[in-house]
Write an enzyme that holds these catalytic residues in place. Structure first.
Site, PDB file in Angstrom:
ATOM      1  N   TRP A 129      49.080  -5.597  59.964  1.00  0.00           N
ATOM      2  CA  TRP A 129      48.862  -5.005  61.282  1.00  0.00           C
ATOM      3  C   TRP A 129      49.482  -5.991  62.251  1.00  0.00           C
ATOM      4  O   TRP A 129      49.012  -7.121  62.391  1.00  0.00           O
ATOM      5  CB  TRP A 129      47.371  -4.828  61.568  1.00  0.00           C
ATOM      6  N   ASN A 179      46.423 -13.555  57.457  1.00  0.00           N
ATOM      7  CA  ASN A 179      45.688 -12.589  58.259  1.00  0.00           C
ATOM      8  C   ASN A 179      45.046 -13.377  59.383  1.00  0.00           C
ATOM      9  O   ASN A 179      44.263 -14.284  59.123  1.00  0.00           O
ATOM     10  CB  ASN A 179      44.623 -11.909  57.377  1.00  0.00           C
ATOM     11  N   GLY A 180      45.404 -13.047  60.626  1.00  0.00           N
ATOM     12  CA  GLY A 180      44.813 -13.775  61.759  1.00  0.00           C
ATOM     13  C   GLY A 180      45.868 -14.090  62.788  1.00  0.00           C
ATOM     14  O   GLY A 180      46.960 -13.515  62.780  1.00  0.00           O
ATOM     15  N   GLU A 235      31.788   8.869  72.015  1.00  0.00           N
ATOM     16  CA  GLU A 235      32.230   8.764  70.622  1.00  0.00           C
ATOM     17  C   GLU A 235      33.144   9.946  70.260  1.00  0.00           C
ATOM     18  O   GLU A 235      34.144   9.775  69.568  1.00  0.00           O
ATOM     19  CB  GLU A 235      30.998   8.688  69.702  1.00  0.00           C
ATOM     20  N   GLU A 254      41.807   8.769  68.740  1.00  0.00           N
ATOM     21  CA  GLU A 254      42.363   7.918  67.675  1.00  0.00           C
ATOM     22  C   GLU A 254      42.969   8.726  66.531  1.00  0.00           C
ATOM     23  O   GLU A 254      43.904   8.278  65.890  1.00  0.00           O
ATOM     24  CB  GLU A 254      41.357   6.873  67.175  1.00  0.00           C
ATOM     25  N   HIS A 269      32.166  13.146  90.827  1.00  0.00           N
ATOM     26  CA  HIS A 269      32.661  11.968  91.541  1.00  0.00           C
ATOM     27  C   HIS A 269      34.110  11.655  91.188  1.00  0.00           C
ATOM     28  O   HIS A 269      34.548  10.524  91.344  1.00  0.00           O
ATOM     29  CB  HIS A 269      31.757  10.760  91.253  1.00  0.00           C
TER      30      HIS A 269
HETATM   31  C1  G6P Z   1      38.030  -0.815  64.847  1.00  0.00           C
HETATM   32  C2  G6P Z   1      37.794   0.447  64.055  1.00  0.00           C
HETATM   33  C3  G6P Z   1      36.628   1.215  64.657  1.00  0.00           C
HETATM   34  C4  G6P Z   1      35.402   0.335  64.738  1.00  0.00           C
HETATM   35  C5  G6P Z   1      35.681  -0.947  65.516  1.00  0.00           C
HETATM   36  C6  G6P Z   1      34.532  -1.943  65.401  1.00  0.00           C
HETATM   37  O1  G6P Z   1      38.528  -0.492  66.100  1.00  0.00           O
HETATM   38  O2  G6P Z   1      38.945   1.258  64.026  1.00  0.00           O
HETATM   39  O3  G6P Z   1      36.353   2.333  63.839  1.00  0.00           O
HETATM   40  O4  G6P Z   1      34.377   1.038  65.377  1.00  0.00           O
HETATM   41  O5  G6P Z   1      36.837  -1.589  64.974  1.00  0.00           O
HETATM   42  O6  G6P Z   1      34.448  -2.367  64.079  1.00  0.00           O
HETATM   43  P1  G6P Z   1      33.140  -2.852  63.345  1.00  0.00           P
HETATM   44  O7  G6P Z   1      33.564  -3.055  61.936  1.00  0.00           O
HETATM   45  O8  G6P Z   1      32.741  -4.147  64.013  1.00  0.00           O
HETATM   46  O9  G6P Z   1      32.096  -1.819  63.499  1.00  0.00           O
END
Ligand code: G6P
Length: 611
Positions: A73, A99-100, A484, A491, A507
């Site tokens: 990523w 990773n990081g 949500e 997404e 508003h």
């Molecule tokens: C990413 C994922 C989300 C998730 C968020 C928090 O953005 O795509 O689906 O809600 O991270 O992740 P967590 O693992 O901390 O719930």
């Protein structure tokens, strides 16, 4: 984000790594690559998904008993072949995956440039790798020692795996902030960002901690700290089976996970909720009941969907326990100068248990003396281990990038916590307590009923799939559900969507309403229902297209709606666990109708281990 896999042992490394990368692809899919060691170091990498890499390697010599692989990523440097991992050191001797983020990479790069190093990629990873290479060369030391020296200079987060052309059996690994699990086989070792690439080979694993370095050979695992002191590896048994991480006949993980919810919610309640005896058993809550009960304030920290679960919990905890609650984005909390007072309790919510912002926010709150209570899905994850106490959601591995079953699991756990505290504090009547226990128990069956009608949501999705925008509205407990619903839609289907409190429309956002704008009302029967109906009237009066999630038996909302979907009746505290299901389905069906890969939406990753 980014998935890493490593193998050393008697098997062919490439198939193990390839399969592992496919399992970890939820962590990023901008590019993929492998480095294999067999009479020389071969690196193959490619922009795109793991399947693209696999295809490009047909006919290549991939024979090796040691190797590392990466699915990316992108952070530093655009997603292309050049920036894909593994990277090769300037000497050609080392290959590394990471990773990081190395935050001080620019400074280190400057130093290396002045020493004559050149770089093939734009990544911070290649900088760290050449830094290690330079230290090894300059100090004439072992690779292990060079890694240790380099990591002491590094600012940022990392999980790195390195292989050395001159040492054909050893993988050197280290972590800070990004996860690493090592699977222990018979004369072989597996390394990965999470346990999913490992479980079919062994159930015995070691979770590597921050600032630890692992020297991994087929028959040897040595763990050390950065001070070169040995640490005894703590071996744990994985409680996960292979079926849990496979699609099981569903077209996508997301659909499978939506449909799993009756079971995952049941698993979360099982062994905890006892309606007949009016009890909820949760050791983590019981051990910290005094602190929870007497907390002057609860601060919930989370990101993404977990943050939405936190918002629902704010309503529930304030309502039932009469404790002030604040809900914070972890990324904001960690960089503010937040006031955390003695006795304040932090509830950290995370599906993966690895979200970097949440993890750092926890550490920050800990420094200020707060008690950390983790609500986490991934067993043994960093956040679970960093918390003083907690409760797992037991939703099983969630692989679809869009979170679904984790959300309802989080709500189940948070509701139980609130009920336990309220009971202990005496802020809930016996009757309401008993009633809510029964309501919770009934959720899996009600979710089942909703899922039986999934085709009706699919029909709605077909109708609205070409919209360019959408609004999601709700009040009270259903306001976070509206947020949500909007997040899910954007997404998965790339439709611009906003969630809003229904009453706030006047508003500003009501200016957006036209004859083509779909406005989704989360309008199940609750104490605000009449108010929501008035808001619906306001949209209808402006010719907006209203889609309503309503309670079965509601006769008014349908007269104001173009489309409706009814869910079984439930107490308003419990209702979000039901009303969110059609919204998950809606985004899934819109996304698939548009031909998108809903399990891997563009630009996203599931486990966000960078800030
Ligand atoms: C990413 C994922 C989300 C998730 C968020 C928090 O953005 O795509 O689906 O809600 O991270 O992740 P967590 O693992 O901390 O719930």
């Amino acid at each position: 984000m980014c998935g890493i896999v490593g193998y050393t042992g008697p098997r062919e490394a490439y198939p193990v790594i390839l399969k592992g990368l496919k399992r970890l692809e939820y962590r990023g899919y901008d590019s993929a690559g492998v480095a294999l060691l067999n009479n020389g170091l071969k690196v193959y990498k490619k922009k795109g998904k793991v399947a693209d890499l696999e295809e490009s390697l047909i006919g290549q010599d991939v024979h090796a008993n040691i190797g590392i692989g990466h699915t990316r990523w992108a952070t530093h440097g655009e997603p292309n072949d050049r920036n894909a991992h593994p990277h090769l050191s300037a000497s050609g001797r080392l290959a590394m995956i990471h990773n990081g983020i190395i935050e001080n990479y620019a400074l280190i790069k400057k130093e290396l440039l002045s020493k004559g190093y050149t770089f093939k990629s734009d990544t911070d990873t290649e900088v760290l790798l050449n830094f290690i290479d330079e230290i090894q060369h300059h100090n004439e030391c072992s690779l292990e020692e060079a890694v240790r020296v380099a990591l002491k200079r590094v600012v940022g987060a990392y999980c790195i795996l390195l292989i050395d052309k001159e040492d054909p059996h050893t993988i050197i690994a280290a972590r800070k902030g990004s996860p690493l699990v090592i699977g222990i086989g018979k004369g072989e070792h597996f390394l990965a960002s999470d346990a999913t690439p490992i479980i079919e080979y062994t159930k015995e694993v070691v979770y590597v901690n921050d600032y630890e370095l692992a020297i991994v050979r087929p028959d040897e695992l040595i763990l050390k700290n950065l001070g070169n002191e040995k640490i005894t590896p703590y071996v744990t048994k994985l409680d996960m089976d292979l079926a849990a991480i496979e699609k099981g006949g569903y077209e996508h993980f997301m659909l499978k996970e939506i449909f799993e919810q009756p079971k995952t919610i049941y698993d979360c309640l099982r062994g905890r909720l006892d309606v007949a005896n009016g009890t909820i058993t949760m050791a983590g809550v019981e051990n910290y009941m005094e602190q929870l009960k007497n907390a002057p304030r609860i601060i919930i920290i989370a990101c993404g969907t977990s943050w939405h679960a936190g918002l629902v919990a704010e309503y529930v905890i304030e309502d039932l326990c009469r404790i002030p609650v604040e809900v914070e984005y972890a990324s904001e909390f960690r960089y503010r100068n937040p006031v955390v007072n003695k006795g304040d309790v932090i509830i950290a919510i995370s599906q993966s248990g690895e979200t970097a912002d949440t993890l750092v926010a926890i550490e920050k709150a800990k420094e200020q003396g707060a008690i950390i209570f983790g609500v986490v899905n991934a067993v043994g994850s960093s956040i679970a281990r960093a918390s003083h106490a907690g409760a797992y959601t037991h939703s099983g591995p969630e692989i679809g990038v869009a979170s679904t079953k984790a959300f309802t699991g989080q709500l189940a756990v948070l509701n139980m916590i609130a009920l336990k505290i309220a009971k202990a504090k005496g802020t809930i009547s016996d009757e309401r307590y008993k009633n809510l226990l029964g309501e919770l128990e009934a959720v899996p069956e009600k979710v089942e009923t909703i899922l039986e009608n999934a085709a009706a949501v699919k029909a709605i999705a077909e109708k609205y799939k070409d919209s360019s925008d959408a609004l999601f509205l709700g009040r009270g407990y259903n306001f976070p559900v509206a947020l949500e619903g909007a997040l899910k839609l954007k997404e998965i289907s790339y439709i611009h969507a906003e969630g809003y409190p229904a009453a706030e429309m006047k508003h500003g956002p009501i200016a957006l309403v036209t004859e083509i704008l779909p406005v989704v009302f989360v309008a199940t029967k609750d104490s605000y229902h009449e108010k929501v109906v008035s808001n619906m009237q306001e949209i209808k009066a402006r010719k907006g297209r209203v889609i309503s999630i309503i309670t079965e038996g509601d006769t008014i909302s349908p007269t104001l709606s173009d489309d409706i979907f009814a869910v079984p009746p439930a107490d308003e505290v419990i209702a979000p666990m039901l009303s969110v299901i059609p919204l998950q389905l809606l985004s899934y069906y819109v996304g698939t109708a548009k031909g998108y890969n809903v399990d891997m939406p563009r630009n996203l990753a599931k486990s966000v281990t960078v800030e």
